[in-house]
Design an enzyme around this catalytic site. Structure first.
Site, PDB file in Angstrom:
ATOM      1  N   HIS A 149      68.230  28.305  59.000  1.00  0.00           N
ATOM      2  CA  HIS A 149      67.829  29.394  59.898  1.00  0.00           C
ATOM      3  C   HIS A 149      68.109  29.114  61.366  1.00  0.00           C
ATOM      4  CE1 HIS A 149      65.930  31.652  56.687  1.00  0.00           C
ATOM      5  NE2 HIS A 149      65.587  30.474  56.201  1.00  0.00           N
ATOM      6  N   GLU A 200      63.219  20.787  58.250  1.00  0.00           N
ATOM      7  CA  GLU A 200      64.081  21.928  58.564  1.00  0.00           C
ATOM      8  C   GLU A 200      64.260  21.986  60.066  1.00  0.00           C
ATOM      9  OE1 GLU A 200      62.957  25.697  56.679  1.00  0.00           O
ATOM     10  OE2 GLU A 200      62.162  24.577  54.992  1.00  0.00           O
ATOM     11  N   LYS A 212      73.230  33.014  55.755  1.00  0.00           N
ATOM     12  CA  LYS A 212      72.284  33.636  56.680  1.00  0.00           C
ATOM     13  C   LYS A 212      73.021  34.129  57.925  1.00  0.00           C
ATOM     14  CE  LYS A 212      68.659  31.889  54.020  1.00  0.00           C
ATOM     15  NZ  LYS A 212      67.996  30.725  53.480  1.00  0.00           N
ATOM     16  N   ASN A 218      68.235  37.977  56.513  1.00  0.00           N
ATOM     17  CA  ASN A 218      68.551  36.740  57.242  1.00  0.00           C
ATOM     18  C   ASN A 218      69.945  36.809  57.863  1.00  0.00           C
ATOM     19  OD1 ASN A 218      66.105  35.524  56.425  1.00  0.00           O
ATOM     20  ND2 ASN A 218      67.005  35.073  54.429  1.00  0.00           N
ATOM     21  N   ASP A 269      67.613  20.644  57.393  1.00  0.00           N
ATOM     22  CA  ASP A 269      68.076  21.879  56.770  1.00  0.00           C
ATOM     23  C   ASP A 269      68.140  22.926  57.883  1.00  0.00           C
ATOM     24  OD1 ASP A 269      68.189  24.381  55.543  1.00  0.00           O
ATOM     25  OD2 ASP A 269      67.113  23.701  53.758  1.00  0.00           O
ATOM     26  N   SER A 304      61.683  28.246  57.723  1.00  0.00           N
ATOM     27  CA  SER A 304      62.083  29.561  57.240  1.00  0.00           C
ATOM     28  C   SER A 304      60.952  30.575  57.225  1.00  0.00           C
ATOM     29  CB  SER A 304      62.684  29.441  55.841  1.00  0.00           C
ATOM     30  OG  SER A 304      61.749  28.895  54.942  1.00  0.00           O
ATOM     31  N   HIS A 358      61.545  23.632  52.625  1.00  0.00           N
ATOM     32  CA  HIS A 358      61.937  24.699  51.699  1.00  0.00           C
ATOM     33  C   HIS A 358      61.932  24.216  50.242  1.00  0.00           C
ATOM     34  CE1 HIS A 358      64.826  27.647  49.937  1.00  0.00           C
ATOM     35  NE2 HIS A 358      64.254  28.458  50.799  1.00  0.00           N
TER      36      HIS A 358
HETATM   37  C1  LIG Z   1      67.891  30.115  52.204  1.00  0.00           C
HETATM   38  C2  LIG Z   1      67.569  28.706  52.355  1.00  0.00           C
HETATM   39  C3  LIG Z   1      68.232  27.734  51.598  1.00  0.00           C
HETATM   40  C4  LIG Z   1      69.151  28.085  50.462  1.00  0.00           C
HETATM   41  O1  LIG Z   1      70.379  28.522  50.890  1.00  0.00           O
HETATM   42  P1  LIG Z   1      71.204  29.512  49.930  1.00  0.00           P
HETATM   43  O2  LIG Z   1      72.590  29.424  50.466  1.00  0.00           O
HETATM   44  O3  LIG Z   1      70.590  30.844  50.060  1.00  0.00           O
HETATM   45  O4  LIG Z   1      71.102  28.959  48.548  1.00  0.00           O
HETATM   46  C5  LIG Z   1      67.976  26.421  51.877  1.00  0.00           C
HETATM   47  N1  LIG Z   1      67.087  26.056  52.808  1.00  0.00           N
HETATM   48  C6  LIG Z   1      66.414  26.956  53.531  1.00  0.00           C
HETATM   49  C7  LIG Z   1      65.462  26.485  54.563  1.00  0.00           C
HETATM   50  C8  LIG Z   1      66.620  28.301  53.320  1.00  0.00           C
HETATM   51  O5  LIG Z   1      65.928  29.204  54.008  1.00  0.00           O
END
Ligand SMILES: *Cc1c(COP(=O)(O)O)cnc(C)c1O
Length: 372
Positions: free
Chosen positions: A207, A175, A226, A45, A204, A179, A131
């Site tokens: 990505h 989101e 990411k 990522n 969220d 993801s 997620h």
């Molecule tokens: C990876 C991810 C998270 C978590 O983030 P981290 O910093 O890895 O704990 C939260 N939401 C989504 C959509 C993700 O892909």
């Protein structure tokens, strides 16, 4: 207890859902070593390759020399270095919000923020595909959780009409870029709904950040792990909301502050991302190029899924790719819904056209049996 564990493990193996960890070393943002083999990764990522950037590595080294390694305690005790302020100011500026707050990780942000905002008398209306950590936050909150079909503004409104008035507060969760599907939520429409029904929209952006332009929401959560290439989570919102979260988020209060080196490197990384805003994003272009040569629908982000359905199929396809020198993870339930096991390709701005031509050619020649 032990017999339950053994039975469950057997069950996971039988159903092709058993998970294993493989030692993996990354070197340059594109290549990795696994099982003694060098592979081209389409699974990281680290979309902009910033985890390997020299300036960002140097920022971490300088911070270690200056402050040491660990932060010593929670942000409320001794962990709150000036590096936090610098990082939060940058995040708020880039997201065009009043303020921001940095958590230990994206996961910690979601399980801290959602229960701080809503509780037993409240309702959460969430996209079906959010997620796992948003879901965990929702469950921890004790609020009533209702889901709408993926990316359906109409279904979301239907639920708001039906349920909003039976609850005190309402939080809508989605989101920005999904993801495991790589598609984009109708954020501005959901924001209008939130305003219309006196609800709060929380997105969220794990990505999307660094790849797509930010979209307005009442709370924009995301990760520094990411595209930013470092570690940590954040939420950007109004002054009041951030002040409230600072006081109420248990995962912020009862967890140790991030190491100074992580904060310094994330800050340096944001500076680089900020300087490139508005320029074409090569990671996105690479994903689109891959879709174009395979005749797939145009990529909306740097994530492209190839849905195979059956878990076994996804595992075999991933193994075939690995034997050919490509790392592409098989994603299985419960990460994705039943019967939608898939290969998840992620593209980096560091992939070359040749890298993409090669993997596409392999897929075209070998995957006809998966009816792709
Ligand atoms: C990876 C991810 C998270 C978590 O983030 P981290 O910093 O890895 O704990 C939260 N939401 C989504 C959509 C993700 O892909």
């Amino acid at each position: 207890m032990l017999s339950k564990i053994n039975l469950d493990l057997l069950d996971l193996k039988k159903n092709n859902l058993f998970r294993q960890l493989y030692e993996t070393e990354r070197f340059d943002g594109v290549h990795i070593n696994r099982n003694g083999k060098r592979l081209i990764s389409f699974s990281c990522n680290d979309y902009l390759g910033l985890s390997q950037n020299e300036q960002i590595k140097t920022a971490a080294i300088v911070a270690i020399e200056k402050y040491g390694v660990g932060s010593g305690a929670s942000r409320f005790v001794t962990g709150n270095t000036t590096l936090y302020q610098e990082l939060e100011e940058k995040l708020a500026k880039m997201k065009a919000t009043d303020d921001a707050i940095v958590f230990g990780s994206g996961y910690l942000a979601n399980i801290g923020v959602i229960p701080a905002l809503v509780g037993k008398e409240d309702v959460i209306i969430a996209d079906k595909l959010i997620h796992a950590c948003m879901l965990d936050g929702a469950k921890l909150s004790g609020a009533k959780l209702i889901r709408f079909s993926h990316n359906s503004v109409d279904k979301c409104e239907e639920l708001l009409k039906k349920h909003r008035n039976s609850f005190k507060n309402c939080l809508i969760l989605t989101e920005h870029v999904f993801s495991m599907d790589g598609d984009v939520a109708p954020i501005s429409e959901l924001y209008s709904l939130a305003e219309k029904y006196n609800a709060c929209l929380m997105t969220d952006d794990a990505h999307g950040f660094g790849i797509l332009a930010s979209q307005k929401a009442h709370l924009q959560m995301g990760t520094l792990s990411k595209a930013v290439g470092c570690y940590g989570g954040y939420v950007c919102a109004s002054k009041d909301i951030i002040e409230y979260l600072r006081n109420k988020s248990r995962s912020l209060i009862y967890s140790t502050a991030l190491p100074p080196s992580v904060l310094a490197s994330a800050s340096q990384s944001l500076q680089i991302i900020d300087q490139n805003i508005g320029k074409p994003c090569k990671a996105l272009q690479n994903a689109q190029y891959f879709c174009e040569i395979l005749g797939l629908a145009k990529a909306q982000s740097s994530i492209v899924p190839l849905i195979l359905g059956d878990e076994q199929k996804a595992i075999v396809a991933s193994q075939m790719l690995e034997e050919a020198g490509f790392l592409v993870s098989a994603i299985r339930p419960p990460t994705v819904p039943k019967n939608t096991a898939r290969l998840r390709f992620t593209f980096s701005s560091l992939h070359s056209r040749e890298n993409i031509d090669n993997i596409a050619k392999f897929i075209r020649l070998n995957f006809s049996k998966f009816s792709i």
